[in-house]
Design a protein around this motif. Structure first.
Motif, short mmCIF file in Angstrom:
data_model
loop_
_atom_site.label_atom_id
_atom_site.label_comp_id
_atom_site.label_asym_id
_atom_site.label_seq_id
_atom_site.Cartn_x
_atom_site.Cartn_y
_atom_site.Cartn_z
N GLY A 1 -5.01 1.69 -4.95
CA GLY A 1 -4.14 0.58 -4.56
C GLY A 1 -3.61 0.75 -3.14
N ALA A 2 -3.27 1.99 -2.78
CA ALA A 2 -2.75 2.27 -1.44
C ALA A 2 -3.82 2.02 -0.38
CB ALA A 2 -2.26 3.72 -1.36
N GLY B 1 0.82 -1.21 0.00
CA GLY B 1 0.00 0.00 0.00
C GLY B 1 0.85 1.26 0.00
N LEU B 2 1.90 1.26 0.80
CA LEU B 2 2.79 2.42 0.84
C LEU B 2 3.57 2.56 -0.47
CD1 LEU B 2 3.87 1.95 4.53
CD2 LEU B 2 2.56 3.88 3.62
N TYR B 3 3.89 1.46 -1.10
CA TYR B 3 4.52 1.51 -2.42
C TYR B 3 3.56 2.12 -3.44
CZ TYR B 3 6.71 0.12 -6.77
OH TYR B 3 7.26 0.13 -8.03
N HIS B 4 2.30 1.68 -3.41
CA HIS B 4 1.29 2.27 -4.31
C HIS B 4 1.16 3.77 -4.05
CE1 HIS B 4 -0.17 -1.22 -6.35
NE2 HIS B 4 -0.62 -1.83 -5.25
N LEU B 5 1.18 4.15 -2.79
CA LEU B 5 1.10 5.58 -2.45
C LEU B 5 2.25 6.35 -3.08
CD1 LEU B 5 -0.17 7.93 -0.89
CD2 LEU B 5 1.13 7.18 1.12
N SER B 6 3.45 5.79 -3.02
CA SER B 6 4.62 6.48 -3.60
C SER B 6 4.48 6.66 -5.11
CB SER B 6 5.91 5.72 -3.26
OG SER B 6 6.02 4.53 -4.02
N THR C 1 -0.93 3.20 10.69
CA THR C 1 -1.47 2.97 9.34
C THR C 1 -2.91 3.47 9.25
OG1 THR C 1 -0.02 1.04 9.12
CG2 THR C 1 -1.83 1.22 7.55
N ALA C 2 -3.69 3.24 10.29
CA ALA C 2 -5.09 3.70 10.31
C ALA C 2 -5.16 5.22 10.24
CB ALA C 2 -5.80 3.18 11.55
N HIS C 3 -4.25 5.90 10.93
CA HIS C 3 -4.21 7.37 10.90
C HIS C 3 -3.96 7.86 9.48
CE1 HIS C 3 -3.51 11.48 12.18
NE2 HIS C 3 -2.34 11.45 11.57
N LEU C 4 -2.96 7.29 8.82
CA LEU C 4 -2.64 7.67 7.45
C LEU C 4 -3.81 7.33 6.52
CD1 LEU C 4 -0.78 8.56 5.14
CD2 LEU C 4 0.26 6.28 5.21
N LEU C 5 -4.35 6.14 6.65
CA LEU C 5 -5.45 5.70 5.79
C LEU C 5 -6.67 6.60 5.95
CD1 LEU C 5 -6.48 3.60 3.79
CD2 LEU C 5 -7.06 2.14 5.74
N SER C 6 -7.00 6.95 7.16
CA SER C 6 -8.14 7.82 7.42
C SER C 6 -7.95 9.19 6.76
CB SER C 6 -8.33 7.97 8.93
OG SER C 6 -9.37 8.86 9.21
N ALA C 7 -6.77 9.76 6.91
CA ALA C 7 -6.48 11.06 6.30
C ALA C 7 -6.55 10.97 4.78
CB ALA C 7 -5.10 11.55 6.75
N MET C 8 -6.04 9.88 4.21
CA MET C 8 -6.10 9.71 2.75
C MET C 8 -7.54 9.58 2.27
SD MET C 8 -2.98 7.07 2.02
CE MET C 8 -3.55 6.79 0.35
N GLN C 9 -8.35 8.81 2.99
CA GLN C 9 -9.74 8.63 2.59
C GLN C 9 -10.51 9.94 2.69
OE1 GLN C 9 -10.43 5.33 5.29
NE2 GLN C 9 -10.62 3.92 3.56
N GLU C 10 -10.22 10.71 3.72
CA GLU C 10 -10.89 12.00 3.88
C GLU C 10 -10.51 12.96 2.76
OE1 GLU C 10 -10.78 15.52 7.15
OE2 GLU C 10 -10.99 13.48 7.94
N ALA C 11 -9.25 12.96 2.36
CA ALA C 11 -8.77 13.86 1.31
C ALA C 11 -9.23 13.43 -0.08
CB ALA C 11 -7.25 13.95 1.35
N PHE D 1 0.19 13.09 0.06
CA PHE D 1 0.52 12.07 1.06
C PHE D 1 1.81 11.32 0.76
CE2 PHE D 1 -3.89 12.95 1.61
CZ PHE D 1 -4.06 12.92 2.97
N VAL D 2 2.44 11.62 -0.34
CA VAL D 2 3.68 10.94 -0.71
C VAL D 2 4.81 11.45 0.17
CG1 VAL D 2 5.34 10.54 -2.57
CG2 VAL D 2 2.88 10.53 -3.06
N PHE D 3 5.55 10.52 0.76
CA PHE D 3 6.66 10.87 1.65
C PHE D 3 7.95 10.94 0.86
CE2 PHE D 3 3.54 8.51 4.13
CZ PHE D 3 3.29 9.42 5.15
N ALA D 4 8.73 11.98 1.11
CA ALA D 4 10.06 12.05 0.52
C ALA D 4 10.88 10.90 1.10
CB ALA D 4 10.73 13.38 0.83
N LYS D 5 11.80 10.38 0.33
CA LYS D 5 12.60 9.23 0.77
C LYS D 5 13.22 9.51 2.14
CE LYS D 5 14.80 5.35 -0.12
NZ LYS D 5 14.22 4.16 0.33
N ASN D 6 12.91 8.63 3.07
CA ASN D 6 13.42 8.69 4.45
C ASN D 6 13.03 9.96 5.21
OD1 ASN D 6 14.66 6.14 4.39
ND2 ASN D 6 16.34 7.02 3.20
N ALA D 7 11.96 10.63 4.74
CA ALA D 7 11.47 11.80 5.47
C ALA D 7 10.71 11.33 6.70
CB ALA D 7 10.56 12.63 4.58
N GLU D 8 10.77 12.09 7.74
CA GLU D 8 10.03 11.76 8.96
C GLU D 8 8.55 12.11 8.82
OE1 GLU D 8 11.03 10.04 11.69
OE2 GLU D 8 12.75 9.68 10.42
#
Length: 135
Positions: free
Chosen positions: A63-64, A52-57, A94-104, A112-119
């Motif tokens: 898919g994510a 899912g995180l790969y799909h997000l990227s 994961t639920a926190h991220l998923l919820s925010a993605m579904q809301e958006a 929602f894409v994270f820069a490589k190794n970004a916090e």
């Protein structure tokens, strides 16, 4: 009975935490294919969150969302921890991220894409991390 934890598992966890989700998938898939229950389903849950995180990227919102949701459902059985992994924390993150993605919605997937190794990303949302339970 819990099986012995193979070293490749820890390699997959490190790859996950370094946001190397494709490599994590490959590493854990090899273990998953050979595993017996109940560990097989555990591997599959982590694998699906990584997918899912790969799909997000790749900006694949559907898919994510689908893969992360399936992974969380598979891991639910293993709470609060399994294989020295804090499963409850992984599901919560994961639920926190998923919820925010579904809301958006899908049109905001790039936010929602994270820069490589970004916090965190521009929305101050952190990528899920897999924490080891210290004995």
């Amino acid at each position: 009975m819990i099986q012995e934890i193979p070293p490749e598992f820890w390699q997959g966890i490190e790859e996950f935490n370094q946001q190397e989700y494709y490599a994590c998938h490959d590493t854990l898939e090899a273990l998953w294919m050979e595993a017996m229950e109940p560990t097989k389903k555990f591997y599959q849950g982590i694998l699906q969150i990584a997918v899912g995180l790969y799909h997000l990227s790749n900006h694949n919102w559907r898919g994510a969302v689908t893969s992360m949701g399936e992974g969380m459902r598979r891991l639910d059985y293993y709470q609060p921890d399994y294989f020295n992994i804090n499963v409850e924390e992984l599901i919560d993150q994961t639920a926190h991220l998923l919820s925010a993605m579904q809301e958006a919605g899908p049109e905001k997937v790039a936010d929602f894409v994270f820069a490589k190794n970004a916090e965190k990303n521009s929305l101050d949302i952190h990528p899920p991390k897999i924490s080891k339970i210290e004995e």
